[in-house]
Design a protein around this motif. Structure first.
Motif, PDB file in Angstrom:
ATOM      1  N   LEU A 431       0.845  -1.195   0.000  1.00 14.48           N
ATOM      2  CA  LEU A 431       0.000   0.000   0.000  1.00 14.48           C
ATOM      3  C   LEU A 431       0.877   1.240   0.000  1.00 14.48           C
ATOM      4  N   VAL A 432       0.584   2.161  -0.907  1.00 16.18           N
ATOM      5  CA  VAL A 432       1.297   3.442  -0.972  1.00 16.18           C
ATOM      6  C   VAL A 432       0.332   4.557  -0.609  1.00 16.18           C
ATOM      7  N   ASN A 433       0.739   5.385   0.330  1.00 17.31           N
ATOM      8  CA  ASN A 433      -0.045   6.557   0.720  1.00 17.31           C
ATOM      9  C   ASN A 433       0.655   7.815   0.212  1.00 17.31           C
ATOM     10  N   VAL A 434      -0.030   8.565  -0.619  1.00 13.37           N
ATOM     11  CA  VAL A 434       0.493   9.828  -1.150  1.00 13.37           C
ATOM     12  C   VAL A 434      -0.221  10.962  -0.430  1.00 13.37           C
ATOM     13  N   GLN A 435       0.558  11.787   0.274  1.00 11.86           N
ATOM     14  CA  GLN A 435      -0.019  12.939   0.953  1.00 11.86           C
ATOM     15  C   GLN A 435       0.042  14.143   0.009  1.00 11.86           C
ATOM     16  N   SER A 436      -1.130  14.608  -0.374  1.00 19.15           N
ATOM     17  CA  SER A 436      -1.201  15.757  -1.270  1.00 19.15           C
ATOM     18  C   SER A 436      -1.234  17.027  -0.433  1.00 19.15           C
ATOM     19  N   PRO A 437      -0.339  17.975  -0.697  1.00 17.11           N
ATOM     20  CA  PRO A 437      -0.279  19.175   0.136  1.00 17.11           C
ATOM     21  C   PRO A 437      -1.465  20.097  -0.098  1.00 17.11           C
ATOM     22  N   SER A 438      -1.661  20.992   0.846  1.00 19.25           N
ATOM     23  CA  SER A 438      -2.753  21.962   0.754  1.00 19.25           C
ATOM     24  C   SER A 438      -2.395  23.093  -0.201  1.00 19.25           C
ATOM     25  N   LEU A 439      -3.412  23.679  -0.796  1.00 18.84           N
ATOM     26  CA  LEU A 439      -3.213  24.888  -1.601  1.00 18.84           C
ATOM     27  C   LEU A 439      -3.138  26.127  -0.716  1.00 18.84           C
ATOM     28  N   ALA A 440      -3.390  25.948   0.599  1.00 20.66           N
ATOM     29  CA  ALA A 440      -3.535  27.093   1.495  1.00 20.66           C
ATOM     30  C   ALA A 440      -2.379  27.236   2.467  1.00 20.66           C
ATOM     31  N   VAL A 441      -1.225  26.635   2.149  1.00 24.06           N
ATOM     32  CA  VAL A 441      -0.080  26.703   3.053  1.00 24.06           C
ATOM     33  C   VAL A 441       1.206  26.857   2.244  1.00 24.06           C
ATOM     34  N   TYR A 442       2.324  26.901   2.973  1.00 28.83           N
ATOM     35  CA  TYR A 442       3.625  26.852   2.318  1.00 28.83           C
ATOM     36  C   TYR A 442       3.762  25.525   1.577  1.00 28.83           C
ATOM     37  N   GLY A 443       4.398  25.579   0.421  1.00 34.98           N
ATOM     38  CA  GLY A 443       4.513  24.386  -0.412  1.00 34.98           C
ATOM     39  C   GLY A 443       3.244  24.102  -1.182  1.00 34.98           C
ATOM     40  N   ALA A 444       2.411  25.133  -1.348  1.00 35.87           N
ATOM     41  CA  ALA A 444       1.121  24.976  -2.032  1.00 35.87           C
ATOM     42  C   ALA A 444       1.310  24.268  -3.378  1.00 35.87           C
ATOM     43  N   SER A 445       0.636  23.152  -3.525  1.00 29.90           N
ATOM     44  CA  SER A 445       0.813  22.317  -4.713  1.00 29.90           C
ATOM     45  C   SER A 445      -0.411  21.433  -4.890  1.00 29.90           C
ATOM     46  N   TYR A 446      -0.480  20.824  -6.051  1.00 26.46           N
ATOM     47  CA  TYR A 446      -1.439  19.742  -6.250  1.00 26.46           C
ATOM     48  C   TYR A 446      -0.716  18.595  -6.946  1.00 26.46           C
TER      49      TYR A 446
END
Length: 721
Positions: A431-446
């Motif tokens: 099982l691989v868990n990918v944590q997608s960062p928020s658009l509302a913080v530092y490192g904003a990405s999708y």
């Protein structure tokens, strides 16, 4: 002579047939026709994952005659929160409005047409914000995009409407704060003149949310090839849109939950194991669904919210929001006990996906495994209890149970964190868990996730450094800044912030500065023990490297007698009793000089200069640490190669076995030698820092399910290894 012909597939082509006919009188053997190459399967479309958007409608309508927001030059009203509120929150409230549009525009330009929103897509599910984001999603859906939502702990905050909610910190035209509450709030009922009352600030529960957002995955679309809920039962196993619509009705999407665990068919076994009956049982909605928007791609949207009935639960009024605990800290740990049906359903989905050749992407709001690069236990040991919200980390048994369902890929959010982790059990489940960062913080990405073949997934992280209009609201913050600077009220003075954030030139720079201020104004107090906070907020990189090499008998209690050498003190210590033969405080100068020489050698051996380490100011250091906690590999990219090299020197500079810290109660004794607490504690801090910055790839990487590995696809990626 006759011609002997072997039959070939008709798609061998007319050219081959003509060649054969023209050779009727030729005695030479006929050429073997080329075996046609099998057609390559159609490329599976990419899916963009935009997590924790925390959308707040900055040009919304409060529908209140008393307060409409701040009038702007274009005739709209800005309904925004204060800059101070943003700088002390783990998410932005305002600029992410523009970041969300920028992300959608970017994904659309890249040809991505499928977008998943794994929870916390709104600030707190208020009508003003849900209506606003629905308008935007409809706008882009009209251009050919499709959206698939999973709920988060902010949407809904509670399973049922909260008509008492509100916010204290909307910005006014004169730079002050305005309270805006839903009409059921006590202040509204008391006609408090300082409060604006409107149900636009009500926090909506499942029923209203699914009613307004059904077009975005929560209900079937006629274009879908398949759609189901955990409770779906199709006649003769045959899918139809009409029956899917019926299955999607809220009355058909409920399960029994009790204080002790899930009821229904799981109740008898649970009560038997517990040795007593379950209590506070009720039925609530599970909004999970499986959808096949294009052929052979399955998107599994999992509602991992768990709202456990609490001591305020009233069976006579089971829809009161006060009767349930929030879902923020529950996550997948509570799914195992209170939403058991989901594990059975996930197992069924994964088995069917494998049998039918479907390529499955599962997503929920919550991570399924340790998201701190396996540093969680070390963080608990070093920082204050509860620091970095480690209570939200899934337990090992939770991860094992999920892997046992056969699920291979999960994309999560919740922690505003960029990262990747994997888990493999003895049965071979991976099982691989990918944590997608928020658009509302530092490192904003999708993230853009694409199946390259049935066993290979490509994951790209798309940063949002450049966001059009990100500074559109800055003039309004200037008014807030001016008000706070002019005010002498203690509450206002405490809320003063650094105006330099208004000079930032990009969204990337803005969010970086925001995270530095968030660290200064909140994290350092909340997360760091007193003596560690003092060191982290006082020492630059050069001083840290020297202090890592220091050996002295001068104590912390003596530092007051030799000011100006090392900028720490005995303020956070307990007063102890000197033992043994004391050395003169002045000895610290010679010991510091010797440590400086050692530090210079360490820097030189790495091709660096010790003086350059001073560029890592205290503010930069603790900002870098917190940015790496949240953004992982993306933070190192932002630091640059030289600073990464400097941190690597610091990470390797501490003694293998630092001296133990003398303690009096829960405080260090002031009779510790000057270097002892720092070396003991910051050896651990830098080990955590290294672990966070040396985790599995989280920028651009591939997942090989057959080989059970995650590989970096970015040759220029920086690491602390």
């Amino acid at each position: 002579m006759g011609i002997k012909m072997r039959l070939r597939p008709t798609h061998a082509g007319a050219a081959l047939l003509a060649a054969l006919l023209s050779s009727c009188d030729d005695e030479r053997p006929l050429p073997e026709p080329e075996t046609p190459k099998p057609e390559a399967p159609a490329a599976m479309p990419a899916v963009a994952f935009m997590t924790d958007v925390h959308f707040e409608n900055v040009y919304g309508d409060f529908k209140s005659a008393r307060f409409a927001g701040i009038p702007t030059r274009d005739g709209r009203n800005a309904t925004i929160r204060t800059m101070y509120a943003q700088l002390t929150s783990t998410r932005l409230f305002n600029e992410n409005y523009f970041a969300f549009r920028a992300a959608l525009d970017d994904a659309y330009a890249k040809g991505v047409r499928l977008v998943a929103l794994p929870g916390d897509f709104s600030d707190d599910a208020q009508p003003i914000n849900i209506n606003g984001i629905a308008d935007i999603l409809n706008e882009y859906q009209a251009k050919g995009m499709r959206f698939f939502i999973a709920p988060g702990n902010h949407d809904p905050n509670e399973p049922y409407d909260d008509d008492e909610a509100g916010k204290n910190d909307f910005l006014t035209a004169d730079g002050k704060e305005q309270k805006v509450y839903a009409t059921g709030n006590a202040a509204c009922k008391a006609n408090d003149p300082s409060v604006v009352c409107t149900n636009e600030l009500m926090e909506q529960g499942y029923e209203k949310l699914l009613g307004k957002l059904g077009d975005f995955g929560f209900m079937p679309n006629k274009a879908d090839l398949h759609w189901e809920t955990p409770f779906s039962q199709y006649s003769n196993g045959q899918y139809s849109h009409e029956e899917a619509v019926a299955q999607g009705e809220l009355k058909n999407r409920q399960f029994e939950i009790c204080a002790e665990g899930e009821g229904g068919r799981y109740k008898a076994a649970g009560e038997a194991a517990l040795g007593r009956p379950y209590t506070r049982c009720t039925h609530i909605i599970d909004s999970s669904y499986l959808v096949e928007p294009v052929k052979d791609l399955w998107l599994l949207s999992i509602d991992a919210n768990v709202f456990v009935p609490n001591s305020k639960f009233d069976p006579a009024n089971p829809t009161s929001f006060k009767g349930f605990d929030g879902a923020g800290n529950a996550g997948w740990n509570k799914v195992l006990t209170h939403k058991k049906h989901l594990l059975d359903w996930i197992k069924s989905v994964t088995e069917r996906a494998r049998a039918q050749g479907k390529q499955l992407m599962a997503f929920s709001h919550y991570p399924t495994m340790d998201f701190y690069a396996n540093q969680t236990q070390a963080m608990k040991a070093v920082f204050k209890p509860g620091a970095f919200q480690t209570a939200r980390v899934p337990e090992a048994a939770t991860t094992a149970a999920l892997a046992a369902t056969g699920l291979r890929l999960h994309i999560g959010g919740h922690m505003h964190f960029n990262g990747t982790n994997d888990y493999q059990d003895e049965a071979g489940n991976f099982l691989v868990n990918v944590q997608s960062p928020s658009l509302a913080v530092y490192g904003a990405s999708y993230k853009i996730v694409t199946y390259k073949d049935p066993d290979t997934v490509d994951v790209q992280t798309i940063g949002l450094s450049s966001v059009p209009r990100f500074d559109e609201l800055f003039p309004l913050y200037q008014t807030e800044y001016d008000y706070l600077q002019a005010s002498t009220a203690s509450g206002d003075v405490a809320k003063r912030w650094n105006r330099a954030i208004l000079d930032t030139k990009s969204y990337g720079e803005f969010t970086r500065y925001y995270f530095g201020e968030l660290s200064r104004l909140r994290f350092m107090d909340e997360y760091w023990p007193c003596e560690m906070k003092e060191a982290a907020m006082s020492l630059d990189g050069k001083q840290m490297l020297i202090l890592s090499q220091l050996r002295t008998q001068v104590t912390l209690a003596q530092l007051k007698d030799v000011p100006g050498i090392v900028p720490i003190s005995a303020t956070c210590t307990a007063k102890g009793t000197a033992t043994g033969t004391a050395v003169a405080a002045s000895q610290l100068s010679a010991d510091w000089a010797e440590a400086t020489a050692k530090a210079e050698k360490l820097a030189s051996a790495a091709g660096l200069k010790l003086d350059d380490f001073a560029k890592i100011t205290a503010y930069e250091f603790y900002g870098d640490f917190h940015r790496t906690v949240y953004a992982g590999e993306l933070a190192l990219r932002d630091m640059g190669a030289e600073r990464v090299r400097q941190y690597k020197v610091l990470m390797g500079a501490f003694p293998a076995s630092p001296a133990e810290i003398l303690e009096i109660g829960d405080k260090p004794s002031d009779q510790n030698a000057v270097h002892v607490p720092f070396q003991n504690q910051f050896k651990q801090v830098f080990a955590i820092f290294k672990g966070l910055g040396s985790a599995k790839p989280s920028d651009h990487f591939t997942i090989d399910f057959k080989g059970k590995k995650v590989s970096n696809a970015n040759d220029s990626a920086l690491s602390f290894n």
